[in-house]
Write a protein that holds these residues in place. Sequence first.
Motif, PDB file in Angstrom:
ATOM      1  N   ALA A  52      34.117  -4.655 -46.991  1.00  0.00           N
ATOM      2  CA  ALA A  52      33.671  -4.239 -45.654  1.00  0.00           C
ATOM      3  C   ALA A  52      32.240  -4.700 -45.460  1.00  0.00           C
ATOM      4  N   MET A  53      31.939  -5.048 -44.221  1.00  0.00           N
ATOM      5  CA  MET A  53      30.569  -5.401 -43.878  1.00  0.00           C
ATOM      6  C   MET A  53      30.397  -5.158 -42.392  1.00  0.00           C
ATOM      7  N   VAL A  54      29.225  -4.680 -42.029  1.00  0.00           N
ATOM      8  CA  VAL A  54      28.873  -4.532 -40.627  1.00  0.00           C
ATOM      9  C   VAL A  54      27.420  -4.955 -40.478  1.00  0.00           C
ATOM     10  N   VAL A  55      27.180  -5.748 -39.443  1.00  0.00           N
ATOM     11  CA  VAL A  55      25.837  -6.231 -39.137  1.00  0.00           C
ATOM     12  C   VAL A  55      25.377  -5.519 -37.875  1.00  0.00           C
ATOM     13  N   LEU A  56      24.264  -4.819 -37.989  1.00  0.00           N
ATOM     14  CA  LEU A  56      23.640  -4.126 -36.871  1.00  0.00           C
ATOM     15  C   LEU A  56      22.379  -4.904 -36.495  1.00  0.00           C
ATOM     16  N   CYS A 134      30.848   1.866 -43.131  1.00  0.00           N
ATOM     17  CA  CYS A 134      30.528   0.543 -42.574  1.00  0.00           C
ATOM     18  C   CYS A 134      31.113   0.408 -41.179  1.00  0.00           C
ATOM     19  N   TRP A 135      32.384   0.647 -41.070  1.00  0.00           N
ATOM     20  CA  TRP A 135      33.072   0.422 -39.811  1.00  0.00           C
ATOM     21  C   TRP A 135      32.592   1.344 -38.702  1.00  0.00           C
ATOM     22  N   PHE A 152      30.436  -7.534 -34.775  1.00  0.00           N
ATOM     23  CA  PHE A 152      29.854  -7.954 -36.053  1.00  0.00           C
ATOM     24  C   PHE A 152      30.299  -7.042 -37.194  1.00  0.00           C
ATOM     25  N   SER A 153      31.593  -6.881 -37.331  1.00  0.00           N
ATOM     26  CA  SER A 153      32.167  -5.969 -38.315  1.00  0.00           C
ATOM     27  C   SER A 153      33.418  -6.564 -38.952  1.00  0.00           C
ATOM     28  N   SER A 154      33.590  -6.268 -40.218  1.00  0.00           N
ATOM     29  CA  SER A 154      34.791  -6.723 -40.912  1.00  0.00           C
ATOM     30  C   SER A 154      36.037  -5.939 -40.497  1.00  0.00           C
TER      31      SER A 154
END
Length: 181
Positions: A52-56, A134-135, A152-154
């Motif tokens: 999982a990855m999220v970019v803020l 993350c999500w 910008f999220s997996s």
Amino acid sequence: MTAYLRRRGPGGTYFFTVKLAEAGSGVLIDHVDLLRRAYAHMAALKPLTCHAMVVLPDHLYALWTLPEEDADYSNRWGALKARFSRDFRVRLGLPPLPRSPSRRRKKDAGIWQRRFWEHAIRDDAEFEAHRRYCWMNPVKHGLVADPADWAFSSIHREIRAGTLPADFVRSPEKGEVGEAA
């Protein structure tokens, strides 16, 4: 001198928080293509599994598992941050930032916070809690009402693959955010 204790184990799974030096900046989402390129370059050289990855706008969260023989997440983050920083400054046509002797010694461009936070995942429940974190973070920050609305999220990878956990509720109107009603 501060001693940072990092729990490392080959093949471990870790949750990371990585921030920009300037809180409130929108650099990461404004230049997400550079971040994606830096991530792809790093992952090609030093493979990992990203769960999982999220970019803020000014920070990101990631949940990674390293290969069985590898515990080196610090150099992965260093490579990603360095590549992004270089490409970002080139894109903007900026000269290197004025840096203190300490930043020069550490090859720090001044875009990212020097450190990152990592947490070793101990069990399946913790893994799932951090993946959901993350999500759901764009919802928590008031950026969107539904995590699937954040570009910008997996979470999109999971939705496309049909592998979103069955009890994961995407819309807050259906119950407590991120949990089954």
